[in-house]
Write a protein that holds these residues in place. Structure first.
Motif, PDB file in Angstrom:
ATOM      1  N   CYS A  34     -15.839   6.332  25.990  1.00  0.00           N
ATOM      2  CA  CYS A  34     -16.400   5.315  26.873  1.00  0.00           C
ATOM      3  C   CYS A  34     -16.211   5.763  28.317  1.00  0.00           C
ATOM      4  O   CYS A  34     -15.092   6.023  28.748  1.00  0.00           O
ATOM      5  CB  CYS A  34     -15.712   3.974  26.628  1.00  0.00           C
ATOM      6  SG  CYS A  34     -16.238   2.692  27.784  1.00  0.00           S
ATOM      7  N   CYS A  37     -14.151   2.659  30.311  1.00  0.00           N
ATOM      8  CA  CYS A  37     -12.696   2.424  30.199  1.00  0.00           C
ATOM      9  C   CYS A  37     -11.932   3.649  29.695  1.00  0.00           C
ATOM     10  O   CYS A  37     -10.707   3.638  29.662  1.00  0.00           O
ATOM     11  CB  CYS A  37     -12.413   1.202  29.326  1.00  0.00           C
ATOM     12  SG  CYS A  37     -12.704   1.470  27.562  1.00  0.00           S
ATOM     13  N   CYS A  48     -18.727   0.383  23.141  1.00  0.00           N
ATOM     14  CA  CYS A  48     -17.261   0.355  23.209  1.00  0.00           C
ATOM     15  C   CYS A  48     -16.730  -1.007  22.751  1.00  0.00           C
ATOM     16  O   CYS A  48     -17.005  -2.027  23.384  1.00  0.00           O
ATOM     17  CB  CYS A  48     -16.822   0.637  24.644  1.00  0.00           C
ATOM     18  SG  CYS A  48     -15.028   0.561  24.821  1.00  0.00           S
ATOM     19  N   CYS A  51     -14.425  -2.669  25.798  1.00  0.00           N
ATOM     20  CA  CYS A  51     -14.959  -3.263  27.034  1.00  0.00           C
ATOM     21  C   CYS A  51     -16.439  -3.606  26.930  1.00  0.00           C
ATOM     22  O   CYS A  51     -17.037  -4.048  27.896  1.00  0.00           O
ATOM     23  CB  CYS A  51     -14.694  -2.337  28.220  1.00  0.00           C
ATOM     24  SG  CYS A  51     -15.785  -0.901  28.291  1.00  0.00           S
TER      25      CYS A  51
END
Ligand SMILES: [Zn+2]
Length: 129
Positions: A34, A37, A48, A51
């Motif tokens: 990701c 994050c 993801c 997040c």
């Protein structure tokens, strides 16, 4: 007694995951990271779960790591009933990805592991010195 079938395998679609499937035939382990994050996923995720970002990119995962935990599978899932007992472990790769794989050799927590692919899955070979 009639049992309840449990399917413990995860399912990864073919479309959009060609890099992952191809990697399994070339001794390459691919996950997705990701960009929002920084978490890396194996098996690869399109979005993801941490997040909710869709901004992920493919990353090659290290072929070496450490055995974190393992289990000897004696009660096999459907389709594996006639197979000998086998070992499934969680290996933390040297770049920090926790992945589940088949284990070859005598497992011991904190063993060093070499990861390779057999065309269909990742296998971790114990190589303690
Ligand atoms: Zn994220």
């Amino acid at each position: 007694m009639q049992g309840i079938p449990l399917d413990l395998r995860y399912t990864i679609p073919e479309k959009g995951y060609e890099k992952f499937w191809e990697g399994l035939t070339k001794n390459e382990i691919w996950g997705t990271r990701c960009n929002t994050c920084g978490v890396t996923y194996y098996p690869p995720q399109r979005d993801c779960p941490a997040c909710m970002s869709s901004n992920l990119e493919w990353v090659k995962v290290s072929n070496t790591g450490t055995l974190m935990t393992y289990t000897v599978v004696k009660a096999k899932p459907q389709g594996y009933e006639n197979q000998e007992d086998y070992v499934i472990g969680i290996v933390r790769t040297d770049d920090g990805v926790d992945l589940m794989c088949w284990i070859k050799g005598t497992p011991r927590v904190n063993s060093r592991v070499n990861l390779f692919t057999d065309g269909r899955r990742v296998v971790g070979e114990i190589h303690d010195v």
